[in-house]
Design an enzyme around this catalytic site. Structure first.
Site, PDB file in Angstrom:
ATOM      1  N   SER A 367       0.876  -1.165   0.000  1.00 19.97           N
ATOM      2  CA  SER A 367       0.000   0.000   0.000  1.00 19.97           C
ATOM      3  C   SER A 367       0.911   1.212   0.000  1.00 19.97           C
ATOM      4  CB  SER A 367      -0.877   0.011   1.243  1.00 19.97           C
ATOM      5  OG  SER A 367      -1.492   1.276   1.341  1.00 19.97           O
ATOM      6  N   ARG A 368       0.871   1.990  -1.069  1.00 19.96           N
ATOM      7  CA  ARG A 368       1.810   3.103  -1.172  1.00 19.96           C
ATOM      8  C   ARG A 368       1.357   4.326  -0.391  1.00 19.96           C
ATOM      9  NH1 ARG A 368       3.261   0.622  -6.113  1.00 19.96           N
ATOM     10  NH2 ARG A 368       1.450   1.367  -7.250  1.00 19.96           N
ATOM     11  N   VAL A 369       0.177   4.266   0.222  1.00 21.63           N
ATOM     12  CA  VAL A 369      -0.257   5.402   1.023  1.00 21.63           C
ATOM     13  C   VAL A 369       0.406   5.344   2.403  1.00 21.63           C
ATOM     14  CG1 VAL A 369      -2.250   6.487   2.102  1.00 21.63           C
ATOM     15  CG2 VAL A 369      -2.390   5.694  -0.240  1.00 21.63           C
TER      16      VAL A 369
END
Ligand SMILES: Nc1ncnc2c1ncn2[C@@H]1O[C@H](COP(=O)(O)OP(=O)(O)OP(=O)(O)O)[C@@H](O)[C@H]1O
Ligand SMILES: [Mg+2]
Length: 511
Positions: A367-369
């Site tokens: 998850s790049r957030v």
């Protein structure tokens, strides 16, 4: 008799009044002609002023929209009744783009991409009609993604937390549980403030039926809209389906509410885009897709967003699904989608067939957030879980080839196998936040080490009930605030110790 004559008089009066206000005179109108038709596409000539995406009306009331504009020809994508259109038919521009009904009247309904009901529950009561192509919110109108979307899936919520406004791709081979992950996330919203839109593009009728049954059967019907463009539908309907579904979800986002959109799946959507492009004779590029397929999907997914406070603070989270071939993430459409989205949940066929369901590949999913979207309670509980699990997977590989590991390694293996067991989950059984937090605390405190692996599954099955019995206040507090302090942690641990003691420990439990 007198009644009838007064009615006729009234009608005459109204007609005269209307005649008085109607301006009579010549009116210019462009009338096109169908040159060629077939495979859901019509090539139309004689409409020089038509604009891109304009809705066109055919002789017998059928509709289509202008997808390709050439110097002397318009490529029109048809919606339905394709066989009734013939070469030579007349076509008129409507001066408007494709619009779909939006509003709370759609909740609980199953509709086609034009918003026409498919569930036999009568007409849709729409608040208004909105165009299917709407601009994505500007940067200034956006806020950072910080609030969590609870999916109820332990492996997602603990390791790859999803945020409101995020775009997370669900990707994997065929028939390894992609749809199930998304449907479980929708089912888990039945008690939340998030409205869900499930968009089926090019899916088999049996799969669509299963999805509808799962969503409606698990009590999430009132919070969801289902948009269906089946595999048997025209490529035009399949093409507009994701855009139409986003417009329906944006109604809620723009009013300060929260929406979750699942697009099942964008690989099929890309295929319909390619079909339309080839039929309208656009030049093919890589894997025969037209050059703008990246732009089409980027334009769509950019509409997912978290809005700023000034814009009401609503959000639209997107869970697009993509299918891979033999796990090949570097094919054209998968790489495109991976680069457009803010992370991916990768499902692995080997894991699925070994029985690890959901078959999430922890190594390649991301998850790049980042962790800031995770609910505070889970972040506090699961901080080292990912690392422990990654170390376990490595150790397991090394010790697979024999050799007697020492006690410390054995402990690590025992613990890791229990982590893997809690990441498993049956379908359509999402867990509450408090249950997830408790489960993670239990494995990290070593409470599960003395249980056999089937015992761990048993432990999870009865956990919710045991917590409700032994620590009801802690549960309701975590559910309400989403955070965890030492007292709550202690209360959960006490409750679980009591519960674990009531279970029969397996003798000499080993991984
Ligand atoms: N967590 C799970 N527990 C048990 N069974 C599962 C789980 N997840 C998926 N399955 C089963 O696996 C099968 C395939 O699941 P699903 O339809 O979600 O896969 P898919 O990847 O979407 O397939 P397709 O490529 O056909 O769209 C279904 O029969 C489903 O019931
Ligand atoms: Mg599926």
């Amino acid at each position: 008799m007198t009644d009838a004559s007064t009615q006729a008089d009234a009608w005459l009066d109204r007609s005269r009044a209307r005649l008085g206000t109607t301006t009579l005179g010549p009116r210019a109108e462009q009338i096109g002609r169908v040159e060629e038709v077939g495979d859901g596409i019509a090539l139309v000539s004689g409409l020089p002023d038509v604009r891109l995406d304009e809705l066109l009306r055919f002789d017998r009331g059928q509709f289509g929209f202008a997808q390709v504009l050439e110097r002397d020809r318009v490529g029109c994508v048809l919606f339905d009744d394709v066989d009734a259109i013939q070469a030579g038919d007349t076509v008129r521009g409507t001066g408007d783009v494709v619009r779909v009904p939006v509003g709370p009247g759609l909740l609980g309904r199953v509709v086609d991409p034009l918003g026409r009901p498919l569930d036999g529950k009568g007409p849709i009561v729409a608040e208004t009609m909105e165009p299917i192509e709407r601009p994505a919110p500007a940067i200034i109108d956006r806020d950072l993604v910080t609030q969590p979307v609870q999916t109820g899936l332990v492996v997602v919520d603990t390791l790859f937390a999803l945020g409101r406004g995020q775009r997370e791709l669900i990707i994997g081979d065929r028939a390894i549980g992609k749809t199930t992950v998304a449907i479980d996330a929708i089912i888990n919203q039945k008690d939340s403030d998030i409205v869900c839109v499930y968009i089926a593009v090019g899916q088999k009728s049996s799969s669509v039926r299963r999805a509808i049954d799962a969503i409606h059967g698990q009590g999430a019907a009132e919070r969801s809209i289902i948009v269906v463009a089946g595999a048997a539908g025209s490529p035009g309907l399949q093409w507009i389906a994701p855009f139409a579904g986003f417009t329906m979800a944006e109604y809620f986002r723009d009013r300060g509410r929260h929406a979750l959109v699942v697009i099942d799946d964008l690989t099929k959507h890309a295929a319909s885009h390619r079909e339309i492009a080839l039929l309208t004779r656009q030049s093919p590029g890589r894997e025969a897709y037209p050059g703008d397929v990246f732009y089409v999907h980027a334009r769509l997914l950019e509409r997912a967003s978290k809005l700023s406070k000034a814009k009401g603070g609503g959000s639209l989270t997107a869970l697009p699904i993509a299918e891979t071939d033999a796990g090949n993430l570097s094919a054209y459409i998968p790489t495109n989608l991976i680069s457009i989205t803010d992370g991916q949940i990768v499902l692995d066929a080997k894991l699925f067939h070994e029985g690890q369901k959901p078959a999430v590949d922890v190594g390649t999913s991301v998850s790049r957030v980042g962790g800031k979207t995770q609910s505070h309670a889970l972040r506090a509980a699961a901080d080292t879980l990912r690392l422990d699990y990654a170390q376990f997977l490595e150790l397991e590989m090394f010790t697979r080839f024999g050799g007697m590991p020492d006690a410390r390694v054995r402990d690590q293996l025992t613990r890791g196998a229990r982590i893997r067991a809690i990441l498993e989950q049956p379908q359509h059984a999402p867990l509450r936040l408090a249950d997830e937090v408790a489960l993670v605390l239990a494995v990290q405190a070593g409470l599960l080490d003395s249980l056999s692996l089937p015992g761990v599954i048993e432990f999870r099955r009865g956990l919710g009930e045991a917590l409700d019995r032994n620590a009801p206040n802690a549960v309701s507090q975590i559910q309400k605030t989403g955070s965890l302090d030492d007292t709550l942690k202690q209360a959960l641990q006490e409750a679980m110790k009591k519960y674990a003691a009531s279970m029969v420990p397996a003798k000499g439990a080993q991984p």
